[in-house]
Enzyme design. Structure first.
Site, PDB file in Angstrom:
ATOM      1  N   ASP A  88       3.165  -5.505  -3.438  1.00 31.83           N
ATOM      2  CA  ASP A  88       2.228  -5.388  -4.555  1.00 31.83           C
ATOM      3  C   ASP A  88       1.817  -6.714  -5.177  1.00 31.83           C
ATOM      4  OD1 ASP A  88       1.925  -2.590  -4.519  1.00 31.83           O
ATOM      5  OD2 ASP A  88       3.898  -2.368  -5.441  1.00 31.83           O
ATOM      6  N   ASP A 132      -2.040   1.846   0.862  1.00 35.74           N
ATOM      7  CA  ASP A 132      -2.366   0.979  -0.272  1.00 35.74           C
ATOM      8  C   ASP A 132      -2.314  -0.507   0.090  1.00 35.74           C
ATOM      9  OD1 ASP A 132      -0.896   3.371  -0.608  1.00 35.74           O
ATOM     10  OD2 ASP A 132      -0.573   3.010  -2.720  1.00 35.74           O
TER      11      ASP A 132
HETATM   12  N1  GLY Z   1      -0.215   1.739  -4.956  1.00 31.97           N
HETATM   13  C1  GLY Z   1       0.360   2.844  -5.588  1.00 31.97           C
HETATM   14  C2  GLY Z   1      -0.586   3.915  -5.935  1.00 31.97           C
HETATM   15  O1  GLY Z   1      -1.740   3.924  -5.548  1.00 31.97           O
HETATM   16  O2  GLY Z   1      -0.150   4.823  -6.634  1.00 31.97           O
END
Ligand code: GLY
Length: 399
Positions: free
Chosen positions: A119, A179
């Site tokens: 992230d 993601d």
């Molecule tokens: N990246 C985590 C979400 O989209 O909840």
């Protein structure tokens, strides 16, 4: 004489009709909606910024059960509120907004050293990346480069992907979530900035392998694909935040669309454009896509229509579609921009936009974080506001 006057009248009427046709009128109305949405966003975001300004290191996260929920910079969403302030500043050049954008961006800086999850791309590129784009602040360059190096440590040259998560090791050998496609933008920036081809090689390898293994034949995507560390091939395809392993979790679909759209912008590789278009077409034509194009939290939820919409998925999709309409062929482009306009108008309506000072000072209502975990269901979320502001900014430049 009468005939001459009549001809003049017809010409004048024709000219007026040309300059104020239905499209121009629609665009004028939309422009007014965008401008008013941005004025509101500025007021609401300033209230939010004032709320947390003296709470050292804290950043907004959500507003749930009538209470503010904040986070420190470790939470994956820490970069979105600073990023929202940057988009607002880009539109209004308000110095108070700039001061807050810098303050909240600084609160995320320590995440440049994050190596224990993927992230770091979200955290640093949405905050420092936007700040750098708008101000060319030299101090931000080092932060972004350090973050890109941190993210690169999560790339295994044997598996040829960036590892998303380090938890659930009894279940997943090498988990990659859809993601993660969003975090490659930081690497492409780093390659461009340093000339070090390694950053781009990692990004391309991750994008290509994701394209090969995350997507089904209809261009919907799995949420989690875990790879066998010996063979480098998938050993599990599952969900974590969606309805089921074989369902289409709405935000995941939006991440994929957004990811392959910017990958095309940055690489001009036609395969990424085709991928983005296929994803867009799958979503727009989905039989469970509502008329206002604000998706339910999962396209395969058995409770549709009696379940929650996820406005964060709509905001990400709208922003991506505005950009994709720049690259797509004419027919597709006009379809994509129409869908994005519908989404943006809907999000700007009182159904989704909060009242000033309400909703914990977030702009949009009705997002879903993780329905199966019953976490952040039907609440405001920082990333919904961020991608909505990005969509507004992108559309404003187009009309
Ligand atoms: N990246 C985590 C979400 O989209 O909840």
């Amino acid at each position: 004489m009468f005939n001459k006057l009549l001809s003049l009248f017809i010409i004048l009427f024709g000219l007026l009709a040309c300059s104020e046709g239905p499209k121009e009128n629609d665009d004028q109305a939309l422009k007014a909606i965008i401008d008013s949405a941005l004025v509101f966003a500025e007021k609401q975001a300033l209230l939010m910024a004032e709320k947390y300004k003296d709470q050292e290191g804290r950043l907004p996260r959500t507003y749930e059960h009538g209470k503010d929920v904040s986070s420190d910079s470790r939470w994956w969403c820490s970069g979105f509120f600073p990023g929202s302030l940057w988009y607002i500043y880009e539109n209004n050049q308000n110095q108070a907004v700039l001061t807050y954008a810098e303050l909240y961006t600084d609160r995320v800086e320590q995440e440049k050293y994050t190596t224990d999850n993927h992230d770091v791309g979200f955290m640093i590129y949405c905050s420092f990346g936007n700040g750098y784009r708008l101000t060319k602040n030299k101090n931000y360059e080092e932060v972004m480069l350090t973050a890109a190096r941190s993210l690169s440590t999560r790339y295994d040259p044997h598996v040829r992907l960036i590892r998303s998560w380090d938890h659930n090791t009894e279940q997943w050998q090498y988990p990659v979530i859809i993601d993660n496609i969003m975090n490659l933008e930081l690497l492409l920036w780093a390659e461009n900035y340093t000339g070090d081809a390694r950053f781009k090689e990692i990004a391309i390898s991750h994008a290509d392998k994701t394209m090969a293994h995350h997507f089904r034949s209809d261009y919907s995507s799995y949420h989690v694909v875990s790879y066998d560390t010996l063979s480098g091939t998938p050993h599990l395809k599952q969900t974590h935040q969606g309805y089921s392993d074989e369902s289409s979790w709405s935000r995941g679909q939006a991440w994929g669309l957004y990811g392959y759209t910017y990958l095309y912008r940055d690489t001009k590789d036609e395969r990424y454009l085709k991928q983005a278009q296929h994803i867009a077409d799958y979503l727009i034509d989905h039989h469970h896509m509502p008329d206002d194009y604000i998706p339910y939290w999962d396209y395969n939820s058995p409770d549709i229509p009696d379940t929650y919409r996820d406005v964060s998925a709509a905001a990400i999709m709208a922003s991506a579609l505005v950009e994709l309409s720049e690259y797509a062929d004419n027919n597709r482009a006009s379809r994509y921009i129409q869908v994005a306009k519908t989404q943006i108008k809907t999000m700007a309506s009182p159904e989704y936009t909060a009242n000033l000072g309400e909703n914990g000072c977030f702009i949009l209502k009705h997002s879903v974080g993780a329905y199966p975990l019953q976490s952040e269901v039907d609440v405001p979320l920082t990333y919904a506001d961020y991608y909505y502001l990005e969509a507004l900014t992108r559309l404003k430049k187009k009309i």
